[in-house]
Design an enzyme around this catalytic site. Sequence first.
Site, PDB file in Angstrom:
ATOM      1  N   CYS A 191      -0.198   7.482   2.505  1.00 53.84           N
ATOM      2  CA  CYS A 191       0.718   6.725   1.653  1.00 53.84           C
ATOM      3  C   CYS A 191       2.010   7.509   1.425  1.00 53.84           C
ATOM      4  O   CYS A 191       1.963   8.669   0.998  1.00 53.84           O
ATOM      5  CB  CYS A 191       0.058   6.394   0.320  1.00 53.84           C
ATOM      6  N   CYS A 194       2.173   8.147  -2.810  1.00 49.52           N
ATOM      7  CA  CYS A 194       1.259   9.051  -3.527  1.00 49.52           C
ATOM      8  C   CYS A 194       0.581  10.054  -2.602  1.00 49.52           C
ATOM      9  O   CYS A 194      -0.267  10.830  -3.052  1.00 49.52           O
ATOM     10  CB  CYS A 194       0.208   8.247  -4.292  1.00 49.52           C
ATOM     11  N   CYS A 225      -2.933   1.079   0.195  1.00 49.44           N
ATOM     12  CA  CYS A 225      -3.271   2.380  -0.384  1.00 49.44           C
ATOM     13  C   CYS A 225      -4.330   2.223  -1.467  1.00 49.44           C
ATOM     14  O   CYS A 225      -4.214   1.364  -2.353  1.00 49.44           O
ATOM     15  CB  CYS A 225      -2.018   3.034  -0.955  1.00 49.44           C
ATOM     16  N   CYS A 228      -2.357   3.482  -5.054  1.00 47.79           N
ATOM     17  CA  CYS A 228      -1.235   2.795  -5.715  1.00 47.79           C
ATOM     18  C   CYS A 228      -0.956   1.409  -5.149  1.00 47.79           C
ATOM     19  O   CYS A 228       0.051   0.791  -5.501  1.00 47.79           O
ATOM     20  CB  CYS A 228       0.025   3.652  -5.623  1.00 47.79           C
ATOM     21  N   CYS A 251      -4.919   5.121  22.076  1.00 48.45           N
ATOM     22  CA  CYS A 251      -4.883   5.367  23.519  1.00 48.45           C
ATOM     23  C   CYS A 251      -3.925   4.436  24.261  1.00 48.45           C
ATOM     24  O   CYS A 251      -3.299   4.842  25.233  1.00 48.45           O
ATOM     25  CB  CYS A 251      -6.287   5.282  24.105  1.00 48.45           C
ATOM     26  N   HIS A 278     -10.650   1.580  26.307  1.00 49.97           N
ATOM     27  CA  HIS A 278      -9.894   2.817  26.484  1.00 49.97           C
ATOM     28  C   HIS A 278      -8.824   2.563  27.541  1.00 49.97           C
ATOM     29  O   HIS A 278      -8.928   1.627  28.339  1.00 49.97           O
ATOM     30  CB  HIS A 278     -10.803   3.979  26.902  1.00 49.97           C
ATOM     31  N   ASP A 295      -5.452  11.692  31.741  1.00 50.23           N
ATOM     32  CA  ASP A 295      -5.653  11.121  30.406  1.00 50.23           C
ATOM     33  C   ASP A 295      -4.822  11.903  29.393  1.00 50.23           C
ATOM     34  O   ASP A 295      -5.190  13.012  29.003  1.00 50.23           O
ATOM     35  CB  ASP A 295      -7.129  11.164  30.015  1.00 50.23           C
TER      36      ASP A 295
END
EC number: 3.5.1.52
Length: 606
Positions: A191, A194, A225, A228, A251, A278, A295
């Site tokens: 966040c 906060c 969040c 908050c 990925c 993937h 990769d």
Amino acid sequence: MPVTEVGSLPELNNILERSDANRLIIIDFFANWCGPCRMISPIFEQFSAEYGNATFLKVNCDVARDIVQRYNISAMPTFIFLKNRQQVDMVRGANQQAIAEKIRQHYSPTPANPNAASDSEKRFLEQFVKCSNVPRSYQDEVFKALARSVMPEELVGRAMTEGPRDEKAILKDLLHWFKTQFFTWFDRPTCPKCTLKCSTDGLQGTPTREEQKEGGASRVEVYICDGCNTEMRFPRYNNPAKLLQTRTGRCGEWANCFGLLLAALNLESRFIYDTTDHVWNEVYLLAEQRWCHVDPCENTMDRPLLYTRGWGKTLGYCIGYGSDHVVDVTWRYIWDSKKLVTQRNEVRQPVFENFLSKLNSRQAEGQTEPRKRELAVRRVCELMEMMAQEAKNHKIGWEKIGDDLGGRITGSEEWRRERGELGESGPKLLAEPIKLAPPTGPAQNYLEFNYDVITDTYSQPPEIGFSAQAFELENVQRVEETDWNMTYLCRKRGDAPGNISWHFDLKSLKKSIEKIEIRMAGIQKFEKGKAMAIACLGDSCMRLPIDCSALTIEDPKNAEILKITATLSGGEGAIGFQQAQIFRTELKRGGGARTESFSVKIWMKN
């Protein structure tokens, strides 16, 4: 298949022309003011879900008058049954049983054309179409110029030289830079108000017009969040130039952005899409005349069995997308091709081959004749290579081939565990004393062993992963802090201490040892953390210096086993597990040079 409402005769004719001869088409003629029509409508929807190789249409008699006139409809509801563009039956009224009987009478579960896809097969095959545009964007000269502008000048210079170039070395350095300095993994957001990390999964949102136009976002993850209630958005951008700016993702984003960098360095590549969720790349190595697995998420190359043998995945379809071709490359990434054939049940093989051939033809539009011949020769060589490699793998054996293949390293451990990609339970250990590689060159009386925490590799096989040469390992993990540009080993989250040890076989050296020098970098303690490294030889033990200086053992007598152990404990609070570290090193190191996070050097007597 959902029911489709048809509004005109030309629209209906188009559907009939495109339909297979074996496909049953049922038209429900209805009116909004008709009570029986409203009653039978949900039942008609149920039939559409049950009979996959049939087309269910609805015609509003107050709207599509041309269709009503063709079939002489005078009462509602009326159901017309068509096959091969001819009417074969009709039911008047909301008679559920009569409609069901007519469907069963005329329904054919498979198309007349053996290469035509059924509805369920079409839904499965649709996923392969969306990736075909990804590599085409890599040919944009503006995009490539942008990509070169963000890469290290030294790396670009080596890659763009007019003379011979070491493609593998360039790839290795590009992977290392991309993984450690450029792109970051997105798990859940922190966040901005906060600073609390979101603990819940994202909700599916709708991309804004700007997100669609500038970044090609097709979907957005929305996070709330816990502290908050601030809303945070994670657009899934598909434009690789936009990813040069955002530099984060999973990925898909990693492989997409990396594909643009490869094109910018004149390295021909493919974007590999795997149906088990993937994505990675392949690069054509001109010097070796072959396609090489790459990769960027895992910072690894030329390890195609990583997913099946290392992660424990069961692959089904791995499709490679070049800028001008599309091919099935699954055989490169699996252990048993015969078993794969029996596992592929989502679509019939002739249907899949027919579909892929058409997709490849569409991708190949505009190819020159020399390029067509080049790709045809490459494909034959590639198929032969896959068959030869599978036979070679089986000779090596399943157990031995997995010596340097571990589970997935990107993403949180919880996320990887949920996906079943941690590989075998726990990291793979050597679990025996290390036999040092014999010396080469003029220094015949000198041996050296080292580990580099940045690349997470050892100087001798098995090389990959900090656990690969360990004798014992308990509750230790490798961490990369991309915000602080640091990497190190520390305890796993919790209160339990962490231990890692290496045992070295000195007896097998068959020469008297003059001295041993041990060095361990980055032994760090924060707050109440405790980190200690000791070396034991025979009946004595010594602590390793924490200032990265060497511990020297002169003229060891009757030395058989050298034991080096690091123990991590203590710390307090939520990040207490990180307050004791070894090998703490800055990630930003240019040129791909190795660092000696841990080294053992041995001089032998003449």
